[in-house]
Every structure is written in C-alpha cells, then in structure tokens.
Scaffold this motif. Structure first.
Motif, short mmCIF file in Angstrom:
data_model
loop_
_atom_site.label_atom_id
_atom_site.label_comp_id
_atom_site.label_asym_id
_atom_site.label_seq_id
_atom_site.Cartn_x
_atom_site.Cartn_y
_atom_site.Cartn_z
N ASP A 77 18.88 -3.89 -41.86
CA ASP A 77 17.95 -5.06 -42.28
C ASP A 77 17.90 -6.30 -41.30
N GLY A 78 19.28 -6.55 -40.77
CA GLY A 78 19.37 -7.60 -39.79
C GLY A 78 20.94 -7.87 -39.54
N PHE A 79 20.91 -8.87 -38.68
CA PHE A 79 22.29 -9.43 -38.33
C PHE A 79 22.62 -10.86 -38.75
N ASP A 80 23.68 -11.05 -39.45
CA ASP A 80 24.24 -12.53 -39.64
C ASP A 80 24.83 -13.03 -38.28
N VAL A 81 24.24 -14.20 -38.02
CA VAL A 81 24.89 -15.01 -36.69
C VAL A 81 25.51 -16.28 -37.12
N LEU B 165 19.94 3.13 -31.01
CA LEU B 165 18.76 3.77 -31.67
C LEU B 165 17.72 4.51 -30.99
N GLY B 166 18.41 5.25 -29.76
CA GLY B 166 17.60 5.91 -28.82
C GLY B 166 16.68 5.08 -27.90
N VAL B 167 15.89 5.72 -26.99
CA VAL B 167 14.90 4.94 -26.18
C VAL B 167 13.67 5.72 -26.21
N GLY C 261 0.73 -1.37 0.24
CA GLY C 261 0.04 -0.16 -0.09
C GLY C 261 0.73 1.04 0.13
N TYR C 262 0.09 2.45 -0.44
CA TYR C 262 1.10 3.58 -0.55
C TYR C 262 0.26 4.81 -0.28
N ASP C 263 0.65 5.80 0.24
CA ASP C 263 -0.05 6.97 0.45
C ASP C 263 0.40 8.23 -0.77
N GLU C 264 1.77 7.97 -0.88
CA GLU C 264 2.42 8.77 -2.14
C GLU C 264 3.16 7.65 -3.23
N LEU C 265 3.05 7.67 -4.26
CA LEU C 265 3.44 7.04 -5.08
C LEU C 265 4.52 7.71 -6.08
N VAL C 266 5.72 6.92 -6.37
CA VAL C 266 6.46 7.73 -7.62
C VAL C 266 6.81 6.91 -8.45
N ILE C 267 6.49 6.90 -9.80
CA ILE C 267 6.59 6.35 -10.80
C ILE C 267 7.95 6.80 -11.44
N ALA C 268 9.12 6.07 -11.60
CA ALA C 268 10.44 6.70 -12.08
C ALA C 268 10.97 5.34 -12.88
N THR C 269 10.47 4.80 -13.76
CA THR C 269 10.46 3.60 -14.40
C THR C 269 11.50 3.76 -15.57
N GLY C 270 11.83 4.99 -15.87
CA GLY C 270 13.03 5.17 -16.75
C GLY C 270 12.36 4.77 -18.28
N ALA C 271 13.34 4.75 -19.10
CA ALA C 271 13.23 4.30 -20.32
C ALA C 271 13.52 3.10 -21.02
N VAL C 272 13.04 2.59 -22.05
CA VAL C 272 13.65 1.22 -22.66
C VAL C 272 14.15 1.53 -24.00
N PRO C 273 15.23 0.97 -24.56
CA PRO C 273 15.76 0.94 -25.97
C PRO C 273 14.77 0.68 -26.94
N THR C 274 14.95 1.34 -27.95
CA THR C 274 14.09 1.30 -29.19
C THR C 274 14.78 0.11 -29.76
N VAL C 275 14.35 -0.94 -30.00
CA VAL C 275 14.74 -2.20 -30.59
C VAL C 275 13.82 -2.50 -31.55
N PRO C 276 14.42 -2.26 -32.95
CA PRO C 276 13.39 -2.70 -34.07
C PRO C 276 13.42 -4.41 -34.26
N PRO C 277 12.57 -4.86 -34.80
CA PRO C 277 12.44 -6.43 -34.85
C PRO C 277 13.14 -6.85 -36.14
#
Lengths: 460, 460
Positions: free
Chosen positions: A218-222, A247-249, A107-123
């Motif tokens: 376009d993609g990566f060789d593995v 590629l940014g977040v 339970g909270y009285d005051e909530l702080v959302i500080a979840t940051g960013a996630v990287p931009t990852v193309p499929p």
C-alpha cells in the motif's frame, strides 16, 4: 559515406545492430550514430543482482564493450544523449543532451529504436523515498551497491517475486541481510504455475527468506531524513532499511508511439519478422512485442538473449542481408541461491488464456543417477494438448544441474513434438549426468499417459 | 496361470521387461521366470568405475533391485542359472545350473533374450594373468576393488581410451595410482573426431594421466607368481601393477545365432521395431542391433538407457500393449574427472561411411556468462549436411556444466532440424547458466554460415 544509420539506445539491441551492420559494410558506405541516454553501453543488466551480491566482483565485468571500444570500431557513440522525437516522414530524430540540454536534429536513412523497457512503478506514497530502488540499469545497480556500503542495512524488503525479485532476494541474503519478499499472487514466481511456485516458496523459506504472498503493497513509511523505514501492506508493517522494487518492466515505447508507429496490445512496438516497424525504421529488444509461437499472440518478454538476436537481425537486414526473427516460446531460467527454475512454452494460466485444452503431468526425479553422491532433486511439470499430445509447456524447479534441461523441452516445443514422440528419444545417459531414464523422458511418458487417459473423456 | 514368459538375463532389459509385463498383467495370467547366470540382478554397470574410484561408496548402491526384491514382486528369479540352448519350434530353453551343473528344459510362451554384451578381448599372451581385469560385470568390479585393497598398486595401465577406458583412468587417478592409458587410434576417445579427441588428450595429460596413442598392445609380461608385471606395445614396455582392459564390447548373441535367429552385420540380434526377433521371441539391450536414424544402418550401442527402453517396450508388447523403439542417433555422455564429453549423431568417420556430404563448424564458448566466476570453457563441433544444412552430428568437450547440452542437439537431430533453423531458437538464458548467446546457438550459426559458404562450391 552515403547512408546514415541512427540507433536510439546503446545496449544489447542497439549496439549489436550497429556492430553487425558495420561489420558487413564492405563498401564503407555506412555512418553509424548511437544515442545513449545513460553512462554505459553494452552491459549485462541480467548480471546486476550478482554484482550487488558480490558474486561478480567488478561493475566493469558486466560491461561487454565501453563507448570507447565502440568508437574504436568506428561507431559514433553519443553518450548522455537522448532522442526526444522521431519524424518518420522527414526521417529525422530530435536529439537533446541530457546534461547540457543542447538540442539538434539528426537525419537518418535507417533508424533503430532500441529504447528498452522501464520498470513498472505503482503510484504508492513514499515510492520515491531514499532507500527504495529499482534494478533496471547499471546506474541503479551502482546506487544500490553504494547504499549498501554507506550504512547498516539489516532488513531488506523485496517487492515482487518474479525474476528480478528472487534474484535480488538471493543478493540480499548472500550479503547477510534479513530479507522479506512480497507478492500479490498466492505463490511466488508466477512465471511458473502455483504448484511449482509452492516449491520455490518452500526452498526460499529454507534459505531464511520470509515469503509473504497474497499481499499488495500500500505504501512506504518515510523517516524525517527522507529515507524509507517500512513497507505497508494491509495491516502488515514491515520495517525496512532498504527496499527493492521488482515488479517487472514494460516496453519503453512512448517515443515510437508519438511518432505514429504501431503499438501492440502488450504495449510493445509492433514489427514484421525482420524487425521492421515502418519503412527504414527498425525496432528490437525490450521495447517491442514479439510473436509467441504457441499462443499466436504478441507478447512482451524483456530478455537479453532476445534483445541480442533482434540486434543481429536488424544489423543484418540494414546491411542488405536477410534476417528474420522466428518468434518466442517463453523460455527462461533463473535461480535463488542453489534453487534453479526453468520454464518454456505456456503455463496453465497462459494455456487457458490461449484457449488450449490440455493435460498436465508432474514428476520428481534426480539430476544424476539416484546413487550418485551429488544427486539433486528436480520436479518437472509438463502441459500437453489433449488429443494431439503436443507439448505446450514445461517447468522445472530443482537444485544444481536441473534447470538447463528446459532447453530440451524448448527444442521439442519448437519442433511441435508430441509427448508420446519424446518418450523414447535418444538423450544422453551416464550416472554423473542423469538417471538411466532422464527426467525429460520420465515426464514425457507420464504426460503421454495422461493424454491417452484423456481420450475417452472427450465426447468427440 | 496360462502363459509363461521366460527371460534370459536378469539385468536392465530382462528385469525391466519382466516387471513391465507383470505390472500390466491384470488378469494374473502371466508366470515370469528369469534366468541369470551371475550373482546380481538389475545393477548399474555404468556405475562400476565410480564404485572402484570410491566416489560411490557401496556396491549395493549400484543394485537397483536384488533377486529377493524381484521375487517379492512375483518374479521367479533363478540365479546362477544359464540358458544353453533355445528351441524356437518346441518353444523351450535348455537350462543349466552354473554351480551344480543340473540341467532341465523350460517351456515358454514368450521368450526374452537379454544376454547383454561380452568384452572384446584380443588373443594376447598374458591376457589371462592375475591383475588384468575387464570392467563389464559387477563381479569384475568386485575383483578390481578387492585387488586394489589387497596390495600396493602404484602403476595402472588402461588399454583402450573409449568410455570405459577414460572412466577407469579417472578411477585410477582418483585412487592416487600413476596411470597410463593406451589406444591404437591417433587420439583418445574415437567416439568423437580426432580434433576433439586432442582436447581430451590435453585435459587428461593435465590431470597427470599418461596418454599413449597410435600404440597397439602386443602382450603382457607375467611374473613368476602369475601376476601381470608390464604391458608390451611395440618397443615400449610399461610396468604395471594392474591392467584394465577397456576395448569395448560386442553383442553376446551366440545363443540366439545357434537358435537360428537373424544376426546383423554389427553382430547384434536383429529385431523389428517392437523388439521382436521371431514370433514370441523378443530381444533387447546390449545383445541386439538397433536402427540408426541417420546412417540408416543397424548399429550396436551398448548403453543402459537403451537397454531399459527395450525392456519396457518388450514388457509392454508381451502384456498386449503397443511399444515401438524409434531407433538411436548415438547420443552419449561421459567424463574424465572434471572434463565432460558429449556426442550425438554422426562423427566425421561415420558420416563419411554413411556417404554424407557435410560441413563442420567448431566454436569455443563458456558454460555461463563469460564474467561469471564459475565460467568453464567448452568446445562444440557440429556436422551439417551440405546444401540441406540438416544437423548430422554434435560433439562437446568442456568442463563442468557443458556436456548435457548435447541433449539439445540430440532433440534437434531427432526432429531433422537444419542448423539455420536452430540459429534463433528460444533457449534459456541467465548469467549463471549461459552466455547471452548459448553455445548451441553460436555453433548453429557458424555451421549455417559454412553451409551457405558451401553452396557456390557445389556445381549442381
């Protein structure tokens, strides 16, 4: 204790909010619980490229405060612990241990959302191969440092030529690795205009970095061992021993969205000026959108300095004080080896999108008196609103000692100055520090002339 | 040609006025005559200490434009020629050849008085001995360079610890000369407050410079060969092979005063905002007084950047354009070896004199992220008006990369910002350039707290 503050995310915003609130809790009424999914608190993500390059020797140098230090200050820091849901009506957070899978409600009285960013990852095929890394968290930084130590990495490909991209290109070059940087745009570093980006390209090429632009991956060789062997971009195959994704977040706002909090067009959580997203729910840092004072829109700018400001403001407000975030103007600074880059306000693309009519002026100057042996070149580009002459944006590309001047332009924009008003400002002068006309003044004068010249061209 | 512009003094203001006016003379109607008493035009007096130190290798590097170059641009430059009187009714200048003693009258339509400043030389016995030098003109610089080359100068005494004093102390130390610097004030460099001056003292002492303060020079011992042998200050006798006088300068305004032009309390010629001292008579640079935007008074500040601005404004106005000088706020920058000093606005003594009630705040910070290997310390002191919180002054003492931040404070003062408004400004951040809270913001925050704290203490 009569009030519980729960913080989701133990980095800049979260820990700063926690510390600030607790510091002002004279009555000793506040219980502060921080949930952090990772292994670290309060670290400088911006410093990771310099740890990888070896310029900053120790990982721990990047950690401002460890969980233990925060606990000694009275904060209940729960590491490897994530929030899986927020119920703003019941005022609870669903919590799960990342390692043990244990769950509970908090339970909270005051909530702080500080979840940051996630990287931009193309499929892209192969994006999850070994040897392909993001540079967002200290954990990822550790993986890269380990990977570079583990094997003979001779060729690096950096995907994306923004802040993280150019900083990681520097890191690779400093480590003696043959480096290629790719970007879809015609010139690297789209945070500045293409004509300024061309200067960055030239400087990076002179540092031995291969710069490929107008190129989409376009993609990566593995290989059979599951490790990346090459980056594919159209007909181009770039052999790679290691790949850095830059590629940014984007805002990590899913938890907030699921809780019914408002998400802006930028993808960030929307807050009021006090960083409140809903009654008793605060949000700040890389997961929110902020007001841009020039475009008038909500923007997402992931930057440690904003995150720290947000944390302090949230902590102050929770403690019963008054803190308000005045918005941003997009000031930023970076470097690639000895080349410095600064920008503030709007670039041409942004000014166009905001609907401004404007003139531009570009000048070349030096960081010191021209005859000073250490004089370095710098190029300054300004955007000023036509007719009013109001400064809308500034960009600096130059060598050592040039880019921090961007703060003078930022302060001018903050105050709504016209370029004409800037022309004779009383800025500091001495031969080791600037020419007798500082580059700021020279650029303002040229822009003022452009503004004057633009008047007759306007029919009304 | 239908209009003659006569310029008295061929340095920053004079040549800039001449060049600007001629450049805008599209009709080819302007005849420009410049009278210069010395051997040089358009040189950087501010660079002389660095030529003496050897950091700037060549005297000619300090000369932006020679008389020949100005003549090629169409300016009638008359060297070794002085003006001995001005008749503003007849619109004539009495001219005398310095070397040949020839005299003549020269009529003008527009007159520019750019006679510069003269060093403050107290009437001390021995002040005219060989080996005692001022550092005001390129000619004096030449004498010092020659003197240092001519003999074994092991001990230097610098009298006066202001800009020229500390810069010349650096020059002597760089040349391996044992150096003592003297000042009457309790701490060196009275352009900043004594608490900041104490930091400069400490740094200079660490560089091996002997700093003697609270000490007035009584005279100089002179050897039989007519050369200085020691500096006397009370009971102290300081052996000296060379003495540098750095007691500041005063406006060279006698010619203007004799012509009946108005002289201000600072000793400088009074002009309007367009730098006009009387109809058709313009004055600028080190011989005028200028409006201080904070104190509201006329002040004399001898500085190349102002002189160049004045010249451009005068030239623009003579050419029929509009140029107006917006006044000064006392921004300046200097260094002693690796120690940088910046100041803008009012120091405590000046704020007291102007009648302000104010609070002060001093913070220590670093030039970069604290963990950056090249991080250098810097101390920032602010003055803010009590109740309003308006920024009144800023002082920075620190190492490489610190002092140019003074321009951010200068821009804030220029715009009448309060320290509270500065607290969350969008200034640039990246680890190689600043901590996540730039020193500017940290100082503003502390000052804002002082302003808040001062409110209850005020009865009204």
């Amino acid at each position: 204790m009569s009030k519980r503050m729960v913080v989701i995310g133990g980095d800049a915003t979260g820990m700063s909010a926690a510390s600030t609130a607790l510091r002002h809790d004279d009555a000793g009424e506040l219980e502060v619980v921080v949930l952090e999914r990772g292994h670290y608190t309060s670290y400088s993500a911006c410093g990771i490229p310099y740890w990888i390059s070896g310029h900053v020797g120790e990982r721990d140098a990047l950690i401002a405060r460890s969980p233990e230090q925060h606990r000694e200050a009275g904060i209940d820091v729960r590491m490897r612990t994530e929030a899986t849901a927020i119920d703003t009506e019941k005022q609870t957070v669903s919590v799960r241990g990342v390692d043990d899978g244990d769950t509970y409600e908090l339970g909270y009285d005051e909530l702080v959302i500080a979840t940051g960013a996630v990287p931009t990852v193309p499929p892209l095929t192969g994006a999850d191969a070994e040897g392909v890394f993001g540079v967002q968290s200290l954990e990822q930084g550790e993986q890269i440092v380990k990977d570079l130590a583990d094997g003979d990495r001779r060729r690096a490909v950096v995907v994306g030529a923004g802040y993280i991209g150019v900083e990681m290109a520097e890191a690779m070059v400093v480590r003696g690795i043959e480096t290629t940087i790719l970007d879809q745009a015609p010139e690297p570093f789209t945070q500045v205009d293409p004509d300024m980006g061309a200067l960055i390209r030239e400087a990076m090429e002179n540092m031995g970095i291969t710069v490929l632009t107008g190129v989409a991956v376009d993609g990566f060789d593995v290989g059979e061992d599951g490790r990346v062997t090459a980056v594919r971009a159209g007909d181009t195959v770039l052999p790679a021993d290691i790949v850095i994704m830059g590629l940014g977040v984007k805002p990590n706002a899913q938890l907030a969205a699921d809780a019914g909090l408002r998400i802006g067009a930028s993808g960030g959580i929307v807050t009021d000026v006090r960083m409140q997203a809903a009654p008793g729910v605060w949000a700040g840092g890389d997961c929110v959108e902020v007001h841009h004072r020039l475009s008038g829109t909500g923007v997402h700018i992931a930057l440690g300095t904003h995150a720290n400001k947000h944390g302090r403001i949230i902590g102050t407000n929770i403690a019963g004080g008054y803190g308000a975030f005045p918005g941003v103007i997009g000031t930023a600074i970076s470097k690639v080896c000895s080349l410095e880059i600064g920008r503030t306000g709007l670039g041409q693309r942004e000014a166009d999108a905001a609907g401004y009519g404007y003139v531009t002026a570009t000048v070349e100057s030096t960081t010191t008196a021209g005859y000073w042996p250490e004089a370095e070149w710098m190029t300054v580009k300004l955007l000023a609103e036509q007719r009013t002459g109001r400064l809308l944006g500034a960009q600096i590309v130059g060598h050592a000692g040039s880019a921090k001047r961007i703060d003078v332009f930022a302060t001018a924009i903050w105050n709504g100055m016209t370029v004409e008003e800037m022309t004779f400002m009383d800025l500091s002068y001495a031969p080791p520090f600037s020419p007798v006309w500082d580059a700021v003044l020279v650029a303002a004068r040229k822009a003022a002339k452009e503004v004057q010249g633009a008047i007759p061209a306007s029919p009304v």
